[in-house]
Design a protein around this motif. Structure first.
Motif, PDB file in Angstrom:
ATOM      1  N   ARG A 128       0.986  -1.244  -0.076  1.00 26.11           N
ATOM      2  CA  ARG A 128      -0.037  -0.048   0.036  1.00 26.11           C
ATOM      3  C   ARG A 128       0.872   1.159  -0.081  1.00 26.11           C
ATOM      4  NH1 ARG A 128      -3.647  -0.275   4.887  1.00 26.11           N
ATOM      5  NH2 ARG A 128      -1.569  -0.593   6.025  1.00 26.11           N
ATOM      6  N   ILE A 129       0.430   2.111  -0.842  1.00 26.06           N
ATOM      7  CA  ILE A 129       1.149   3.408  -0.916  1.00 26.06           C
ATOM      8  C   ILE A 129       0.104   4.708  -0.985  1.00 26.06           C
ATOM      9  CG2 ILE A 129       3.173   2.862  -2.025  1.00 26.06           C
ATOM     10  CD1 ILE A 129       2.034   4.178  -4.497  1.00 26.06           C
ATOM     11  N   SER A 130       0.465   5.699  -0.243  1.00 26.10           N
ATOM     12  CA  SER A 130      -0.268   6.972  -0.415  1.00 26.10           C
ATOM     13  C   SER A 130       0.345   8.138  -1.008  1.00 26.10           C
ATOM     14  CB  SER A 130      -0.298   7.573   1.248  1.00 26.10           C
ATOM     15  OG  SER A 130      -1.278   8.543   1.265  1.00 26.10           O
ATOM     16  N   LEU A 131      -0.595   8.673  -1.416  1.00 27.44           N
ATOM     17  CA  LEU A 131      -0.091  10.064  -2.115  1.00 27.44           C
ATOM     18  C   LEU A 131      -0.369  11.340  -1.579  1.00 27.44           C
ATOM     19  CD1 LEU A 131      -1.306   9.114  -5.686  1.00 27.44           C
ATOM     20  CD2 LEU A 131       0.665   8.685  -4.797  1.00 27.44           C
ATOM     21  N   GLY A 132      -0.903  10.958  -0.374  1.00 25.93           N
ATOM     22  CA  GLY A 132      -1.143  12.158   0.592  1.00 25.93           C
ATOM     23  C   GLY A 132      -2.460  12.300   1.242  1.00 25.93           C
ATOM     24  N   PRO A 133      -3.057  13.162   1.960  1.00 25.52           N
ATOM     25  CA  PRO A 133      -4.002  13.165   2.574  1.00 25.52           C
ATOM     26  C   PRO A 133      -5.541  13.360   1.955  1.00 25.52           C
ATOM     27  CG  PRO A 133      -3.027  15.417   3.051  1.00 25.52           C
ATOM     28  CD  PRO A 133      -2.118  14.480   2.212  1.00 25.52           C
ATOM     29  N   VAL A 134      -5.272  13.748   0.760  1.00 24.84           N
ATOM     30  CA  VAL A 134      -6.507  14.021   0.082  1.00 24.84           C
ATOM     31  C   VAL A 134      -6.879  13.102  -1.074  1.00 24.84           C
ATOM     32  CG1 VAL A 134      -7.692  15.748  -1.845  1.00 24.84           C
ATOM     33  CG2 VAL A 134      -6.389  16.587   0.205  1.00 24.84           C
ATOM     34  N   MET A 135      -8.077  12.526  -1.128  1.00 22.66           N
ATOM     35  CA  MET A 135      -8.507  11.446  -1.970  1.00 22.66           C
ATOM     36  C   MET A 135      -8.537  12.333  -3.361  1.00 22.66           C
ATOM     37  SD  MET A 135      -8.975   8.640  -0.843  1.00 22.66           S
ATOM     38  CE  MET A 135      -9.999   7.631  -1.742  1.00 22.66           C
ATOM     39  N   LEU A 136      -8.144  11.828  -4.429  1.00 25.01           N
ATOM     40  CA  LEU A 136      -7.807  12.441  -5.585  1.00 25.01           C
ATOM     41  C   LEU A 136      -8.457  11.554  -6.818  1.00 25.01           C
ATOM     42  CD1 LEU A 136      -4.044  13.281  -5.530  1.00 25.01           C
ATOM     43  CD2 LEU A 136      -6.035  14.776  -5.106  1.00 25.01           C
ATOM     44  N   GLN A 137      -8.742  11.794  -7.872  1.00 25.62           N
ATOM     45  CA  GLN A 137      -9.385  11.172  -8.813  1.00 25.62           C
ATOM     46  C   GLN A 137      -8.360  10.095  -9.583  1.00 25.62           C
ATOM     47  OE1 GLN A 137     -11.196  13.708 -11.957  1.00 25.62           O
ATOM     48  NE2 GLN A 137     -12.801  14.360 -10.442  1.00 25.62           N
ATOM     49  N   ALA A 138      -8.641   9.114  -9.931  1.00 27.50           N
ATOM     50  CA  ALA A 138      -7.503   8.162 -10.525  1.00 27.50           C
ATOM     51  C   ALA A 138      -6.418   8.840 -11.497  1.00 27.50           C
ATOM     52  CB  ALA A 138      -8.149   6.956 -11.095  1.00 27.50           C
ATOM     53  N   SER A 139      -7.062   9.545 -12.388  1.00 28.44           N
ATOM     54  CA  SER A 139      -6.326  10.224 -13.287  1.00 28.44           C
ATOM     55  C   SER A 139      -5.148  11.062 -12.944  1.00 28.44           C
ATOM     56  CB  SER A 139      -6.864  11.054 -14.562  1.00 28.44           C
ATOM     57  OG  SER A 139      -7.777  12.004 -13.907  1.00 28.44           O
ATOM     58  N   GLN A 140      -5.467  11.672 -11.652  1.00 24.28           N
ATOM     59  CA  GLN A 140      -4.612  12.868 -10.896  1.00 24.28           C
ATOM     60  C   GLN A 140      -3.761  11.794 -10.131  1.00 24.28           C
ATOM     61  OE1 GLN A 140      -7.771  14.603  -8.667  1.00 24.28           O
ATOM     62  NE2 GLN A 140      -7.554  16.409  -9.844  1.00 24.28           N
ATOM     63  N   CYS A 141      -4.047  10.653  -9.566  1.00 22.58           N
ATOM     64  CA  CYS A 141      -3.020   9.774  -8.988  1.00 22.58           C
ATOM     65  C   CYS A 141      -1.965   9.326  -9.960  1.00 22.58           C
ATOM     66  CB  CYS A 141      -3.741   8.782  -8.429  1.00 22.58           C
ATOM     67  SG  CYS A 141      -4.857   9.064  -7.125  1.00 22.58           S
ATOM     68  N   ILE A 142      -2.476   9.214 -11.079  1.00 28.97           N
ATOM     69  CA  ILE A 142      -1.473   8.609 -12.018  1.00 28.97           C
ATOM     70  C   ILE A 142      -0.324   9.665 -12.616  1.00 28.97           C
ATOM     71  CG2 ILE A 142      -1.439   7.887 -14.597  1.00 28.97           C
ATOM     72  CD1 ILE A 142      -3.842   6.394 -14.479  1.00 28.97           C
ATOM     73  N   SER A 143      -0.800  10.968 -12.744  1.00 27.12           N
ATOM     74  CA  SER A 143      -0.083  12.114 -12.915  1.00 27.12           C
ATOM     75  C   SER A 143       1.231  12.221 -11.650  1.00 27.12           C
ATOM     76  CB  SER A 143      -0.665  13.288 -13.258  1.00 27.12           C
ATOM     77  OG  SER A 143      -1.659  13.184 -14.214  1.00 27.12           O
ATOM     78  N   ILE A 144       0.567  11.870 -10.656  1.00 23.04           N
ATOM     79  CA  ILE A 144       1.387  12.124  -9.326  1.00 23.04           C
ATOM     80  C   ILE A 144       2.652  11.082  -9.474  1.00 23.04           C
ATOM     81  CG2 ILE A 144       1.653  12.141  -6.596  1.00 23.04           C
ATOM     82  CD1 ILE A 144      -0.940  13.691  -6.878  1.00 23.04           C
ATOM     83  N   ILE A 145       2.012   9.855  -9.557  1.00 27.17           N
ATOM     84  CA  ILE A 145       2.902   8.855  -9.556  1.00 27.17           C
ATOM     85  C   ILE A 145       3.872   8.790 -10.952  1.00 27.17           C
ATOM     86  CG2 ILE A 145       3.290   6.298 -10.144  1.00 27.17           C
ATOM     87  CD1 ILE A 145       0.288   6.151  -8.689  1.00 27.17           C
ATOM     88  N   GLN A 146       3.484   9.428 -11.973  1.00 24.40           N
ATOM     89  CA  GLN A 146       4.400   9.510 -13.159  1.00 24.40           C
ATOM     90  C   GLN A 146       5.710  10.497 -12.865  1.00 24.40           C
ATOM     91  OE1 GLN A 146       4.854   7.284 -15.151  1.00 24.40           O
ATOM     92  NE2 GLN A 146       3.332   7.545 -16.883  1.00 24.40           N
TER      93      GLN A 146
END
Length: 200
Positions: free
Chosen positions: A173-191
């Motif tokens: 499990r990994i976290s991108l931060g405290p705010v739930m984002l849309q999947a497309s936004q999550c992909i951008s952050i991971i990239q």
């Protein structure tokens, strides 16, 4: 190469029903946004990224639509309508696939009759697999290989039973931060995180 696997539970595997759902409850238009976030960059596309969209509303088997940047051809445009039509064309071509069968389109899409669970299980044999979870390890400190696989869902949360099963199989499990984002936004952050680590 990083890979993103998106579970779309309400997206139909019937091409006409898929297109008819644009703007409706299944929210299939989000899949086009995920394609853009995963593969498109300024003046080109990422040749080192793979995106699999697993559409589950099917009369027989789920369909995985895989776009591999290394073999991607002419997509017919980059608008939302063009990308959704691309998916529909793949569904139409793969409408008669039997279980675990695959077929490739002229644009380089691979259509496979496979469930989300079976696809994840196959990836676990050879890759580190990560599931986004606010309670997971922060992506900024987590050890993530360049060829990691990331699991996402559309607007419908992952069922708790599936979530626990994947953890038992070794999905981290990994976290991108405290705010739930849309999947497309999550992909951008991971990239972006992977770009900074491996291309800087």
């Amino acid at each position: 190469m990083p890979e993103f696997i998106v579970r779309a539970r309400k997206a139909s595997t019937d091409a006409q029903q898929f297109l008819a759902a644009v703007g409706a409850g299944a929210h299939v238009e989000y899949l086009a946004q995920m394609i853009v976030s995963a593969l498109f960059i300024s003046k080109g596309h990422r040749q080192d990224t793979r995106l699999s969209l697993v559409l589950e509303d099917s009369a027989d088997y789920s369909r995985s639509i895989t776009l591999d940047g290394a073999v991607l051809g002419d997509l017919g445009g980059t608008t939302e309508a063009a990308l959704l039509q691309l998916i529909a064309n793949g569904l139409q071509l793969g409408r008669s696939l039997g279980k675990a069968e695959s077929i490739a389109t002229a644009a380089g899409l691979m259509v496979t009759a496979i469930s989300f669970e079976h696809l994840v299980k196959a990836k676990l044999e050879t890759h580190a697999v990560f599931l986004l979870d606010p309670k997971g390890e922060d992506i900024r400190t987590a050890e993530i290989p360049v060829d990691a696989v990331f699991l996402l869902t559309d607007h419908i949360p992952m069922p708790r039973k599936t979530f626990k099963s994947m953890q038992r199989q070794g999905v981290a499990r990994i976290s991108l931060g405290p705010v739930m984002l849309q999947a497309s936004q999550c992909i951008s952050i991971i990239q972006n995180e992977l770009d900074r680590r491996y291309m800087g």
